[in-house]
Design a protein around this motif. Sequence first.
Motif, PDB file in Angstrom:
ATOM      1  N   ILE A   1       0.829  -1.012  -0.018  1.00 53.75           N
ATOM      2  CA  ILE A   1       0.124   0.215  -0.224  1.00 53.75           C
ATOM      3  C   ILE A   1       1.026   1.324   0.042  1.00 53.75           C
ATOM      4  CG2 ILE A   1      -1.630   1.274   1.395  1.00 53.75           C
ATOM      5  CD1 ILE A   1      -2.768  -1.411   2.329  1.00 53.75           C
ATOM      6  N   ILE A   2       1.804   1.160   0.594  1.00 56.55           N
ATOM      7  CA  ILE A   2       2.821   2.206   0.629  1.00 56.55           C
ATOM      8  C   ILE A   2       3.269   2.626  -0.680  1.00 56.55           C
ATOM      9  CG2 ILE A   2       5.206   3.177   1.670  1.00 56.55           C
ATOM     10  CD1 ILE A   2       4.521   1.733   4.149  1.00 56.55           C
ATOM     11  N   ASN A   3       3.792   1.586  -1.363  1.00 49.13           N
ATOM     12  CA  ASN A   3       4.402   1.774  -2.876  1.00 49.13           C
ATOM     13  C   ASN A   3       3.131   2.117  -3.777  1.00 49.13           C
ATOM     14  OD1 ASN A   3       6.767   1.028  -1.987  1.00 49.13           O
ATOM     15  ND2 ASN A   3       6.524  -1.102  -2.169  1.00 49.13           N
ATOM     16  N   LEU A   4       2.143   1.809  -3.484  1.00 51.02           N
ATOM     17  CA  LEU A   4       0.999   2.139  -4.485  1.00 51.02           C
ATOM     18  C   LEU A   4       0.611   3.465  -4.257  1.00 51.02           C
ATOM     19  CD1 LEU A   4      -1.523   1.485  -6.091  1.00 51.02           C
ATOM     20  CD2 LEU A   4      -2.759   1.274  -3.853  1.00 51.02           C
ATOM     21  N   LEU A   5       0.744   4.057  -2.980  1.00 50.78           N
ATOM     22  CA  LEU A   5       0.466   5.487  -2.730  1.00 50.78           C
ATOM     23  C   LEU A   5       1.462   6.283  -3.317  1.00 50.78           C
ATOM     24  CD1 LEU A   5      -0.922   5.573   0.787  1.00 50.78           C
ATOM     25  CD2 LEU A   5      -2.205   5.641  -1.237  1.00 50.78           C
TER      26      LEU A   5
ATOM     27  N   VAL B   1     -15.945  -0.660 -14.706  1.00 49.83           N
ATOM     28  CA  VAL B   1     -14.839  -1.273 -15.556  1.00 49.83           C
ATOM     29  C   VAL B   1     -13.944   0.125 -16.234  1.00 49.83           C
ATOM     30  CG1 VAL B   1     -15.825  -3.303 -16.186  1.00 49.83           C
ATOM     31  CG2 VAL B   1     -16.451  -1.225 -17.642  1.00 49.83           C
ATOM     32  N   LYS B   2     -14.672   1.257 -15.670  1.00 53.95           N
ATOM     33  CA  LYS B   2     -14.010   2.585 -15.984  1.00 53.95           C
ATOM     34  C   LYS B   2     -12.995   2.916 -15.269  1.00 53.95           C
ATOM     35  CE  LYS B   2     -16.091   6.674 -16.223  1.00 53.95           C
ATOM     36  NZ  LYS B   2     -16.788   7.634 -16.713  1.00 53.95           N
ATOM     37  N   ALA B   3     -11.470   2.946 -15.414  1.00 56.24           N
ATOM     38  CA  ALA B   3     -10.426   3.413 -14.332  1.00 56.24           C
ATOM     39  C   ALA B   3     -10.163   4.968 -14.837  1.00 56.24           C
ATOM     40  CB  ALA B   3      -9.606   2.518 -14.191  1.00 56.24           C
ATOM     41  N   PRO B   4      -9.711   5.637 -14.069  1.00 54.53           N
ATOM     42  CA  PRO B   4      -9.004   6.952 -14.253  1.00 54.53           C
ATOM     43  C   PRO B   4      -7.667   6.621 -14.881  1.00 54.53           C
ATOM     44  CG  PRO B   4      -9.821   6.993 -12.011  1.00 54.53           C
ATOM     45  CD  PRO B   4     -10.132   5.536 -12.549  1.00 54.53           C
ATOM     46  N   GLU B   5      -7.147   7.749 -15.399  1.00 54.76           N
ATOM     47  CA  GLU B   5      -6.103   7.460 -16.205  1.00 54.76           C
ATOM     48  C   GLU B   5      -4.877   7.353 -15.320  1.00 54.76           C
ATOM     49  OE1 GLU B   5      -3.324   9.613 -19.747  1.00 54.76           O
ATOM     50  OE2 GLU B   5      -5.261  10.167 -19.298  1.00 54.76           O
ATOM     51  N   GLY B   6      -3.971   6.408 -15.459  1.00 60.18           N
ATOM     52  CA  GLY B   6      -2.848   5.947 -14.432  1.00 60.18           C
ATOM     53  C   GLY B   6      -3.194   5.315 -13.313  1.00 60.18           C
ATOM     54  N   ILE B   7      -4.488   4.727 -13.353  1.00 61.91           N
ATOM     55  CA  ILE B   7      -4.876   3.844 -12.298  1.00 61.91           C
ATOM     56  C   ILE B   7      -5.154   2.573 -12.454  1.00 61.91           C
ATOM     57  CG2 ILE B   7      -6.530   3.361 -10.379  1.00 61.91           C
ATOM     58  CD1 ILE B   7      -4.793   5.825  -9.832  1.00 61.91           C
ATOM     59  N   GLY B   8      -4.374   1.828 -12.169  1.00 57.53           N
ATOM     60  CA  GLY B   8      -4.261   0.298 -12.543  1.00 57.53           C
ATOM     61  C   GLY B   8      -4.069  -0.807 -11.429  1.00 57.53           C
ATOM     62  N   LEU B   9      -4.923  -1.219 -10.389  1.00 51.45           N
ATOM     63  CA  LEU B   9      -4.360  -1.890  -9.369  1.00 51.45           C
ATOM     64  C   LEU B   9      -4.046  -3.303  -9.539  1.00 51.45           C
ATOM     65  CD1 LEU B   9      -6.944  -0.659  -6.593  1.00 51.45           C
ATOM     66  CD2 LEU B   9      -4.613   0.198  -7.001  1.00 51.45           C
ATOM     67  N   HIS B  10      -2.930  -3.899  -9.223  1.00 54.31           N
ATOM     68  CA  HIS B  10      -2.626  -5.202  -9.423  1.00 54.31           C
ATOM     69  C   HIS B  10      -3.365  -6.113  -8.507  1.00 54.31           C
ATOM     70  CE1 HIS B  10       0.394  -3.260 -11.828  1.00 54.31           C
ATOM     71  NE2 HIS B  10       1.040  -2.692 -10.891  1.00 54.31           N
ATOM     72  N   PRO B  11      -3.434  -7.426  -8.783  1.00 52.15           N
ATOM     73  CA  PRO B  11      -4.225  -8.407  -7.867  1.00 52.15           C
ATOM     74  C   PRO B  11      -3.762  -8.379  -6.397  1.00 52.15           C
ATOM     75  CG  PRO B  11      -3.978  -9.188 -10.076  1.00 52.15           C
ATOM     76  CD  PRO B  11      -3.081  -8.121  -9.976  1.00 52.15           C
ATOM     77  N   GLU B  12      -2.371  -8.100  -6.357  1.00 55.99           N
ATOM     78  CA  GLU B  12      -1.795  -8.293  -4.716  1.00 55.99           C
ATOM     79  C   GLU B  12      -2.090  -6.943  -4.264  1.00 55.99           C
ATOM     80  OE1 GLU B  12       1.645  -7.389  -7.570  1.00 55.99           O
ATOM     81  OE2 GLU B  12      -0.009  -8.570  -7.795  1.00 55.99           O
TER      82      GLU B  12
ATOM     83  N   ILE C   1      -5.003  -5.286  -4.888  1.00 57.14           N
ATOM     84  CA  ILE C   1      -6.494  -5.039  -4.254  1.00 57.14           C
ATOM     85  C   ILE C   1      -6.657  -5.945  -3.234  1.00 57.14           C
ATOM     86  CG2 ILE C   1      -8.590  -6.357  -5.088  1.00 57.14           C
ATOM     87  CD1 ILE C   1      -7.575  -5.786  -8.051  1.00 57.14           C
ATOM     88  N   SER C   2      -5.845  -7.148  -2.904  1.00 57.76           N
ATOM     89  CA  SER C   2      -5.858  -8.017  -1.823  1.00 57.76           C
ATOM     90  C   SER C   2      -5.448  -7.208  -0.453  1.00 57.76           C
ATOM     91  CB  SER C   2      -5.012  -9.586  -1.943  1.00 57.76           C
ATOM     92  OG  SER C   2      -5.670 -10.101  -3.041  1.00 57.76           O
ATOM     93  N   ALA C   3      -4.494  -6.582  -0.646  1.00 60.16           N
ATOM     94  CA  ALA C   3      -3.679  -5.822   0.362  1.00 60.16           C
ATOM     95  C   ALA C   3      -4.650  -4.629   1.079  1.00 60.16           C
ATOM     96  CB  ALA C   3      -2.311  -5.221   0.055  1.00 60.16           C
ATOM     97  N   ILE C   4      -5.405  -4.095  -0.049  1.00 60.21           N
ATOM     98  CA  ILE C   4      -6.365  -2.887   0.237  1.00 60.21           C
ATOM     99  C   ILE C   4      -7.471  -3.662   0.975  1.00 60.21           C
ATOM    100  CG2 ILE C   4      -7.941  -1.269  -0.425  1.00 60.21           C
ATOM    101  CD1 ILE C   4      -5.651  -0.727  -2.605  1.00 60.21           C
ATOM    102  N   GLY C   5      -8.026  -4.507   0.449  1.00 57.91           N
ATOM    103  CA  GLY C   5      -9.322  -5.460   1.209  1.00 57.91           C
ATOM    104  C   GLY C   5      -8.899  -6.067   2.566  1.00 57.91           C
ATOM    105  N   GLU C   6      -7.708  -6.341   2.879  1.00 60.47           N
ATOM    106  CA  GLU C   6      -7.062  -6.867   4.100  1.00 60.47           C
ATOM    107  C   GLU C   6      -7.086  -5.621   4.951  1.00 60.47           C
ATOM    108  OE1 GLU C   6      -3.407  -9.428   6.149  1.00 60.47           O
ATOM    109  OE2 GLU C   6      -3.744  -9.392   3.959  1.00 60.47           O
ATOM    110  N   GLU C   7      -6.487  -4.574   4.713  1.00 60.14           N
ATOM    111  CA  GLU C   7      -6.410  -3.577   5.438  1.00 60.14           C
ATOM    112  C   GLU C   7      -7.745  -2.820   5.863  1.00 60.14           C
ATOM    113  OE1 GLU C   7      -3.908  -1.162   7.618  1.00 60.14           O
ATOM    114  OE2 GLU C   7      -3.258  -2.360   5.812  1.00 60.14           O
ATOM    115  N   MET C   8      -8.634  -2.857   4.987  1.00 61.03           N
ATOM    116  CA  MET C   8     -10.168  -2.311   5.262  1.00 61.03           C
ATOM    117  C   MET C   8     -10.977  -3.337   6.356  1.00 61.03           C
ATOM    118  SD  MET C   8     -10.352   0.685   3.789  1.00 61.03           S
ATOM    119  CE  MET C   8      -9.348   1.428   2.720  1.00 61.03           C
TER     120      MET C   8
END
Length: 518
Positions: free
Chosen positions: A343-347, A397-408, A410-417
């Motif tokens: 998450i830190i790297n994603l931000l 299915v519509k994502a803002p430009e420059g946003i593309g979350l990887h599966p890992e 997605i899982s990390a954010i879900g776990e944090e929430m």
Amino acid sequence: MELSDTDKEELNKLEKIAGKQLPYRFPNKRGLTFQIIEFVRPGYIKRRIFDRNGHCLFLIKYNLDRTIAEFIEFGVTDGHYFRKTIWNEKDEKNEFYQNNKQQIADFSQIKNELQYYRSMVQEKRAEVLPVENDMKQYANELENHAYYQKEWVKRDKITDTEAIHSLEKVEKLDFDKKRDLRRGLQARNALRIGAINSGFKTYNKKVENFQKRMSDLHLGKIKYLHTMDVLSDHDLRHASNLLAGAAAEELVNKRIKEVQFGKVLIHNLILPYPYEKQTKLSNNQIDHLVIASSGIFCFETKARISKNNSYDMLKDYGEIADQVAKHKESIKYVLEKSNNPLIINLLKRIPSIDQLICNVVVVVSRSEEKFSLEKTERYQRVGIEVCQLDDIQSLLVKAPEGIGLHPEEISAIGEEMTNNKALEEEKTFSENILLFEDEMNLDEKAVDEQLYHANQVIKRIDHIDNLLADYLSGAREWRKLYQQYHYWKKFYDQVNNFANAESYYEQHQIDKNILDRI
């Protein structure tokens, strides 16, 4: 005829002692202790004899020749009861018993009256007692049903989940069924609740009238029988809105699940709101949080009734904008304080965390017809998407430009929430109501059981009310008969105590010199 000198002397003696209390020296077995002599003109002497308690038992009226003209024996407890004997000039005796104004010459007549009223009392008792026993039986059954009757409404701080659960069970809704989902959304989705509530208003009126009648008749109130708290018009509207909101959320939940690509879906996510850290972190409930490759989508669901096939979104802007702003800030707060390297790297990777999070308001129709959403521009200016059910898939299915979350990621954010969800319990609301139960084990059988008890209470109240008319009529007649019986019983007991009267008369008739022995 002129009185003789002897008569004048005797009368002078009598006048001296008349009205004075004198010792009673005549032999007796009645505990008589004193007497009062009175000179009654013309030509009579009254002698009243008392017991040690001052109760007058005998009144004897003498002629001047010392013969007895009248003899009265009173009852020992009530001066209205007496036996009176009168002698005429021919020394013929006329005897009768008297109680108040009732005069009876024959003692057997008193006995016959007593026996008659005793039989009448027993006959009426045989009619009234079965009715009374039926009333007691219905009253006992009524109390049993009232004892098991739970409160219709509980008013405390109650969570939406608890309130909705009880509303669904009472309304017999199952949101796993599409038909029930549509019914839950409708404007008139709480018809059964309204009908039950109306029934309890009638129930309360019947209970109040019944308890008052029982109290007025000194029959005693039913201990466990009481009125039920009922829903106000505001409560009914709120219940309807809760049901519609829950149905709308379930529809949105199903539609999100239909989108077939890798995502994490969290329903009713509760996160802390960062700007209240100095006091206590308040609850911040998000209807649906979707974490997909296209970003983080925060869904707020609203069930609304359209007018002329359209809905004006500006009516809700203030409430909704404030609500979704808290949602976005809560998500940012959780992500920014995360220690997870992914998450830190994603931000660091994305241009802005605000671009990662998308607030979505889904408006679900509470009617069958479709409608359009009007005046949504103000939402769009502050970055809030407004859509209907059919728009959810294309939005995800519509994502803002420059946003593309990887599966890992997605899982990390879900776990944090999910981890942060444990920080707070679900929020409670003081205006919520809970039906019948104060625990979450309510089911349709329990609801039907409560309604059964309520109907049995009403049924037994009606039974008792119907019996009361017959009972009171019979009881009043029974009371009158008993009063008559009591009257003759008392008369009989008093007269029956005059056992030594005959010997007393004889003693006074034989002893012509009774006044000389005073």
